[in-house]
Design a protein around this motif. Structure first.
Motif, PDB file in Angstrom:
ATOM      1  N   ILE A 194     -13.334  -6.225   3.675  1.00 34.72           N
ATOM      2  CA  ILE A 194     -12.998  -4.863   3.246  1.00 34.72           C
ATOM      3  C   ILE A 194     -11.631  -4.841   2.569  1.00 34.72           C
ATOM      4  CG2 ILE A 194     -12.433  -2.545   4.070  1.00 34.72           C
ATOM      5  CD1 ILE A 194     -14.562  -2.992   6.283  1.00 34.72           C
ATOM      6  N   GLU A 195     -10.644  -5.501   3.194  1.00 38.57           N
ATOM      7  CA  GLU A 195      -9.303  -5.533   2.610  1.00 38.57           C
ATOM      8  C   GLU A 195      -9.305  -6.240   1.253  1.00 38.57           C
ATOM      9  OE1 GLU A 195      -6.537  -4.123   3.531  1.00 38.57           O
ATOM     10  OE2 GLU A 195      -7.288  -3.287   5.410  1.00 38.57           O
ATOM     11  N   SER A 247       0.855  -1.188   0.000  1.00 34.13           N
ATOM     12  CA  SER A 247       0.000   0.000   0.000  1.00 34.13           C
ATOM     13  C   SER A 247       0.887   1.233   0.000  1.00 34.13           C
ATOM     14  CB  SER A 247      -0.908   0.011   1.238  1.00 34.13           C
ATOM     15  OG  SER A 247      -0.133   0.137   2.420  1.00 34.13           O
ATOM     16  N   THR A 282      -7.939  -0.385 -10.576  1.00 31.66           N
ATOM     17  CA  THR A 282      -7.488   0.994 -10.767  1.00 31.66           C
ATOM     18  C   THR A 282      -6.141   1.050 -11.478  1.00 31.66           C
ATOM     19  OG1 THR A 282      -8.660   1.666  -8.747  1.00 31.66           O
ATOM     20  CG2 THR A 282      -6.955   3.148  -9.557  1.00 31.66           C
ATOM     21  N   ILE A 336     -10.174  -3.693  -6.044  1.00 32.71           N
ATOM     22  CA  ILE A 336     -10.372  -2.353  -6.622  1.00 32.71           C
ATOM     23  C   ILE A 336      -9.037  -1.739  -7.030  1.00 32.71           C
ATOM     24  CG2 ILE A 336     -11.078   0.012  -6.079  1.00 32.71           C
ATOM     25  CD1 ILE A 336     -13.317  -1.188  -4.360  1.00 32.71           C
ATOM     26  N   ALA A 337      -8.000  -1.942  -6.188  1.00 35.01           N
ATOM     27  CA  ALA A 337      -6.667  -1.418  -6.511  1.00 35.01           C
ATOM     28  C   ALA A 337      -6.125  -2.076  -7.777  1.00 35.01           C
ATOM     29  CB  ALA A 337      -5.716  -1.650  -5.340  1.00 35.01           C
ATOM     30  N   THR A 359     -11.856  -6.589  -0.871  1.00 39.41           N
ATOM     31  CA  THR A 359     -12.533  -5.726  -1.856  1.00 39.41           C
ATOM     32  C   THR A 359     -11.633  -4.577  -2.283  1.00 39.41           C
ATOM     33  OG1 THR A 359     -14.695  -6.265  -0.898  1.00 39.41           O
ATOM     34  CG2 THR A 359     -14.558  -4.279  -2.261  1.00 39.41           C
ATOM     35  N   ASN A 360     -10.954  -3.953  -1.320  1.00 41.58           N
ATOM     36  CA  ASN A 360     -10.063  -2.829  -1.640  1.00 41.58           C
ATOM     37  C   ASN A 360      -8.908  -3.265  -2.535  1.00 41.58           C
ATOM     38  OD1 ASN A 360     -11.589  -1.030  -0.183  1.00 41.58           O
ATOM     39  ND2 ASN A 360     -10.328  -1.138   1.659  1.00 41.58           N
ATOM     40  N   PHE A 361      -8.415  -4.488  -2.314  1.00 43.86           N
ATOM     41  CA  PHE A 361      -7.296  -4.956  -3.136  1.00 43.86           C
ATOM     42  C   PHE A 361      -7.742  -5.224  -4.573  1.00 43.86           C
ATOM     43  CE2 PHE A 361      -4.063  -8.288  -4.324  1.00 43.86           C
ATOM     44  CZ  PHE A 361      -3.008  -7.398  -4.412  1.00 43.86           C
ATOM     45  N   LYS A 418      -1.374 -10.556   0.365  1.00 42.67           N
ATOM     46  CA  LYS A 418      -1.515  -9.954  -0.961  1.00 42.67           C
ATOM     47  C   LYS A 418      -0.692 -10.698  -2.002  1.00 42.67           C
ATOM     48  CE  LYS A 418      -2.773  -5.254   0.415  1.00 42.67           C
ATOM     49  NZ  LYS A 418      -2.393  -3.825   0.383  1.00 42.67           N
TER      50      LYS A 418
END
Length: 345
Positions: free
Chosen positions: A297-298, A233, A308, A304-305, A300-302, A250
């Motif tokens: 949450i982690e 991150s 992106t 999304i990253a 989903t955020n990964f 990750k």
């Protein structure tokens, strides 16, 4: 009393149940006793009714300090205690509708910023993040460690001290997280270089933290320390909920998504991947209900990253792989990239 005459011990009498004897008191240190009495005095000074050593017959537990009007238990923990016992006592209090705050003593403060201790004692607040409270009888002072985060296998936090229980409870209740400020490229670069160095040192010393993932990467023809930058991150930190580290988690996800030879992953496959990752890397929290939601949450955020950064795109059925994240050949190549690149993420 019960008369016991067994095969191994000499004949003796024992209590039927500890809670049946109102005069019963656990063998406790003077520090523990002084702490409980101090909590009682400070709660009374706040104008709240309070009971010390409150017996709760239905769960066979005795609360150090009980605030009946607030339905709150304060437990002052000065000695070692297992995760299962912490979880059991917390669960029992909550079954009666009581919240419980574990306040740790001086002896517990050393080494608290370790993942095992965080799993036992950390609570969660939407603004404070994960936090732990200490009280020093010797100094008559409270300490609050909050915004607990994991950085390359190390737990970091912010810390503040308070003179009274009222002050620390007021701070916890009313804290507002400051607005996030942009981190400069140089500061981000320094953070990543320090993180990379710590990881490399751990690998060289054959630290168990990274051993499994080093082996997994090697089996895939990859080098763990050369993992893609997307695995880091921007701040290099994550929630302290992972066995080993969030970086290992990750890297494992990247291997599963991009090294399998598949060009896409359905929603069902992503869900299976999430469930499997929680089993492999999740660390249960004794004080946090439904801790799995933080992993969700982690996760989903990964994803999304990844989208992106242009590695995947979402489809109706799941995600489609667009391009492969770049792995580095080793520590030196990755270090040079971090030092010279104008765009680290």
């Amino acid at each position: 009393m019960i008369y016991k005459h067994g095969q191994y011990r000499i004949p003796h009498f024992s209590h039927k149940s500890k809670v049946d004897c109102i005069g019963f008191s656990e063998n406790e240190s003077q520090t523990h006793l002084k702490g409980k009495l101090m909590f009682k005095q400070q709660v009374e000074a706040m104008g709240h009714p309070v009971e010390i050593e409150a017996t709760m017959m239905s769960i066979e537990q005795r609360a150090d300090v009980f605030l009946p009007d607030d339905q709150l238990v304060l437990e002052y923990q000065c000695s070692p205690i297992s995760f299962s016992e912490i979880a059991r006592r917390t669960r029992n209090y909550r079954s009666l509708g009581y919240d419980v705050i574990w306040i740790l003593g001086d002896r517990r403060r050393t080494g608290i910023l370790r993942s095992e201790a965080v799993a036992k004692f950390a609570r969660f607040h939407p603004q404070l993040g994960f936090y732990i409270i200490f009280y020093s009888v010797a100094n008559n002072q409270f300490w609050l460690y909050f915004q607990l985060r994991e950085l390359a296998g190390k737990i970091v936090s912010q810390a503040r001290n308070f003179s009274t229980l009222a002050a620390i409870l007021k701070f916890v209740k009313g804290y507002k997280q400051p607005a996030t400020t942009a981190i400069s490229l140089n500061k981000n670069r320094t953070s990543l270089l320090n993180q990379l160095k710590r990881i490399q040192q751990s690998i060289v010393l054959k630290n168990a933290t990274y051993r499994d993932m080093v082996t997994r990467c090697y089996a895939s023809g990859r080098i763990f320390v050369g993992c893609p930058m997307i695995c880091h991150s921007k701040q290099g930190m994550g929630v302290p909920l992972f066995k080993r580290t969030i970086l290992c988690w990750k890297v494992w996800l990247v291997l599963q998504l991009f090294e399998s030879g598949q060009s896409d992953a359905s929603n069902d496959q992503l869900n299976d991947l999430f469930v499997q990752s929680v089993k492999l890397f999740g660390r249960q929290m004794a004080q946090v209900d439904n801790y799995v939601r933080f992993f969700q949450i982690e996760f989903t955020n990964f994803i999304i990253a990844l989208r992106t950064q242009g590695y995947v795109r979402h489809t109706i059925d799941g995600i489609k792989i667009i391009r492969q994240p770049e792995w580095f050949s080793g520590y030196d190549q990755k270090r040079r990239f971090i030092m010279t690149s104008g765009h680290l993420m």
